[in-house]
Design an enzyme around this catalytic site. Sequence first.
Site, PDB file in Angstrom:
ATOM      1  N   GLY A   1      -5.142  11.161  18.987  1.00  0.00           N
ATOM      2  CA  GLY A   1      -5.985  10.787  17.857  1.00  0.00           C
ATOM      3  C   GLY A   1      -7.305  10.204  18.313  1.00  0.00           C
TER       4      GLY A   1
ATOM      5  N   THR B   1     -10.352  11.246  18.251  1.00  0.00           N
ATOM      6  CA  THR B   1     -11.553  11.419  17.430  1.00  0.00           C
ATOM      7  C   THR B   1     -11.895  10.149  16.673  1.00  0.00           C
ATOM      8  OG1 THR B   1     -11.291  13.817  17.191  1.00  0.00           O
ATOM      9  CG2 THR B   1     -12.508  12.690  15.448  1.00  0.00           C
TER      10      THR B   1
ATOM     11  N   ASP C   1       0.503  20.956  24.045  1.00  0.00           N
ATOM     12  CA  ASP C   1       0.510  19.637  23.412  1.00  0.00           C
ATOM     13  C   ASP C   1       1.564  19.554  22.304  1.00  0.00           C
ATOM     14  OD1 ASP C   1      -0.606  17.055  23.316  1.00  0.00           O
ATOM     15  OD2 ASP C   1      -1.847  17.586  21.582  1.00  0.00           O
TER      16      ASP C   1
ATOM     17  N   SER D   1      -1.849  23.698  20.830  1.00  0.00           N
ATOM     18  CA  SER D   1      -0.629  23.426  20.090  1.00  0.00           C
ATOM     19  C   SER D   1       0.329  24.590  20.304  1.00  0.00           C
ATOM     20  CB  SER D   1      -0.946  23.286  18.598  1.00  0.00           C
ATOM     21  OG  SER D   1      -1.433  24.533  18.096  1.00  0.00           O
TER      22      SER D   1
END
Length: 281
Positions: A208, A210, A81, A49
């Site tokens: 997303g 996960t 990201d 990030s």
Amino acid sequence: MYTTLKNVLAEASQLTMAVGAFNTHNLEMTQAIIKAASNQKTPVIIQTSEGTAQYVGMKTLVAVVSSLAKEFGVNVVLHLDHAKNWDIIREAVDAGYTSVMFDGSSLPFKDNILGTKRVVEYAHAAGVSVEAELGTVGGTEDGIVVNPDAVRLTEPEDAAEFIDKTNIDALAVAIGTNHGQYKSKTNINFDVLDSIHAAVEAPLVIHGGTGVSDDDIHHVINSGIRKFNVGTELLVNWNRKSKELYGINKENTSNRNNVVPALEIVQEIVEHKISLFKNID
């Protein structure tokens, strides 16, 4: 061995697989991810990030990732990201990141195109790949919460126009996944994904990851997903194990005794995910 997103996704498209993109939060986790990729004999994408990039230091990350890629003989991409700040994106390109994501998903369509084009022109001139997002993925990412009312699925027609006008290397799509979802599984809108895949040729990205079930991983890859993001699962399991060990071990215990078991869990998760991403029927 230190390569671009465009290169690894081209190979993934040829082999109908996805390349795992794993969020790191420190240098130790970075090494565990690359070790896992080496064991699985696949390329890997290390993601940071904006916050992690500034915390660790971009030049430090570039030096460490390129060194580990060479040491373990793995093709590794270093990717910024969900970047929204032009100055941070430019800093990452100049520091030696090989991929950046401009996240203009909250902007009006034309503004997203204009912002993305600006990043593409600068990054491509330096040989750096660019990912962008169209539609809005829900959940929480690096402390930023997306209101459920603001979530918008990607429109296939818009995706085709967006890619044509921006010349991006990969498109992140909103198909029902959520950042930070780990206590339940995502209900993916496969009709939307299949329509996007039919409308565009560019590699698609799922954020997303996960919350995506193992069974659904195969489905989305067969429907054009070539970059598969995983972050929360690594962070949650790292924190759980670290919390357990810091609560048990004495204060004068070497810190590696608290960190190494957490790294082993991270490596195990990454290896499992990579095995799912590459073994597609």
